[in-house]
Design a protein around this motif. Structure first.
Motif, short mmCIF file in Angstrom:
data_model
loop_
_atom_site.label_atom_id
_atom_site.label_comp_id
_atom_site.label_asym_id
_atom_site.label_seq_id
_atom_site.Cartn_x
_atom_site.Cartn_y
_atom_site.Cartn_z
N LEU A 1 0.93 -1.21 -0.05
CA LEU A 1 0.04 -0.15 -0.07
C LEU A 1 0.90 1.30 -0.20
O LEU A 1 1.95 1.33 0.43
CB LEU A 1 -0.96 0.07 1.21
CG LEU A 1 -1.64 -1.22 1.60
CD1 LEU A 1 -2.30 -1.27 3.06
CD2 LEU A 1 -2.84 -1.39 0.54
N LYS A 2 0.33 2.42 -0.37
CA LYS A 2 0.91 3.75 -0.30
C LYS A 2 0.13 4.54 0.18
O LYS A 2 -1.13 4.69 -0.21
CB LYS A 2 1.45 4.03 -1.76
CG LYS A 2 2.23 5.42 -1.53
CD LYS A 2 2.67 5.62 -3.12
CE LYS A 2 3.77 4.79 -3.55
NZ LYS A 2 4.30 5.33 -5.01
N ILE B 1 3.70 0.93 2.61
CA ILE B 1 3.29 0.10 3.68
C ILE B 1 3.33 -1.31 3.22
O ILE B 1 2.77 -1.44 1.92
CB ILE B 1 1.92 0.36 4.12
CG1 ILE B 1 1.87 1.67 4.60
CG2 ILE B 1 1.21 -0.61 5.22
CD1 ILE B 1 0.47 2.29 4.72
N HIS B 2 3.99 -2.29 3.73
CA HIS B 2 3.62 -3.55 3.40
C HIS B 2 3.13 -4.49 4.55
O HIS B 2 3.37 -4.26 5.64
CB HIS B 2 5.16 -4.22 3.20
CG HIS B 2 6.04 -4.05 1.97
ND1 HIS B 2 7.59 -4.06 2.07
CD2 HIS B 2 5.74 -3.10 0.93
CE1 HIS B 2 7.92 -3.69 0.78
NE2 HIS B 2 6.98 -3.12 0.20
N ILE B 3 1.96 -5.22 4.11
CA ILE B 3 1.46 -6.02 4.82
C ILE B 3 1.85 -7.46 4.69
O ILE B 3 1.93 -7.95 3.71
CB ILE B 3 -0.23 -5.93 4.84
CG1 ILE B 3 -0.42 -4.59 4.75
CG2 ILE B 3 -0.75 -6.96 5.63
CD1 ILE B 3 -0.52 -3.78 6.03
N LEU B 4 2.39 -7.93 5.75
CA LEU B 4 3.25 -9.42 5.78
C LEU B 4 2.41 -10.49 6.70
O LEU B 4 1.74 -10.14 7.40
CB LEU B 4 4.30 -9.10 6.15
CG LEU B 4 5.42 -8.30 5.26
CD1 LEU B 4 5.75 -7.07 6.26
CD2 LEU B 4 6.67 -8.91 4.98
N LEU C 1 6.77 -0.10 7.57
CA LEU C 1 6.70 1.08 7.07
C LEU C 1 7.90 1.67 6.44
O LEU C 1 8.82 1.34 6.99
CB LEU C 1 5.90 2.11 8.05
CG LEU C 1 4.94 1.91 8.92
CD1 LEU C 1 4.60 2.85 10.17
CD2 LEU C 1 3.74 1.81 7.95
N SER C 2 7.72 2.37 5.28
CA SER C 2 9.01 2.99 4.69
C SER C 2 9.72 3.95 5.29
O SER C 2 10.76 4.28 5.11
CB SER C 2 8.54 3.22 3.15
OG SER C 2 7.67 4.25 3.07
N ARG D 1 13.58 7.59 6.86
CA ARG D 1 13.47 6.37 5.88
C ARG D 1 13.77 4.92 6.91
O ARG D 1 14.69 5.32 7.56
CB ARG D 1 14.61 6.54 4.88
CG ARG D 1 14.64 5.35 3.72
CD ARG D 1 14.27 5.61 2.49
NE ARG D 1 14.35 4.36 1.77
CZ ARG D 1 13.34 3.55 1.41
NH1 ARG D 1 12.16 3.90 2.06
NH2 ARG D 1 13.50 2.51 0.84
N ASN D 2 12.77 4.10 6.65
CA ASN D 2 13.36 2.88 7.14
C ASN D 2 14.34 2.17 6.25
O ASN D 2 13.55 1.54 5.18
CB ASN D 2 12.09 2.17 7.55
CG ASN D 2 12.13 0.57 7.97
OD1 ASN D 2 13.20 0.06 8.22
ND2 ASN D 2 11.13 -0.01 8.12
#
Length: 104
Positions: free
Chosen positions: A24-25, A35-38, A49-50, A98-99
């Protein structure tokens, strides 16, 4: 469906394998957050989160926030809450950090 625990045994140095189930963004006041949902092998969902927001008063994200959910929707809501928890539009001197572990 992938067997994640079996994939973890491919090589002895592999610690964990997570399935990215959704990318997602979100745009927060003109700034884009990835956003990554894992999903882990136990079937729980979590987010990555980025970026995170660091306020001018050095307020940052809460590390104690729960990051384990039973559905993708709950994980997405949790990610958005985490991303906006410390953000204040009127904060002068705050910035998005930044992550480095976030892979796009």
């Amino acid at each position: 469906m992938l067997n994640l625990s079996e994939l973890e045994n491919v090589h002895t140095d592999i610690e964990t394998v997570h399935e990215v189930v959704q990318c997602l963004k979100a745009r927060i006041d003109g700034f884009y957050i990835g956003i990554h949902i894992l999903k882990n092998r136990e079937g729980n969902y979590f987010y990555e989160l980025s970026h995170c927001y660091r306020g001018a008063d050095n307020a940052g994200p809460s590390v104690a926030m729960e990051n384990r959910f039973t559905t993708v929707d709950e994980a997405a809501r949790g990610a958005l809450q985490s991303a906006t928890m410390c953000y204040r539009r009127t904060d002068e001197g705050g910035s998005w950090l930044r992550n480095d572990s976030f892979v796009q």
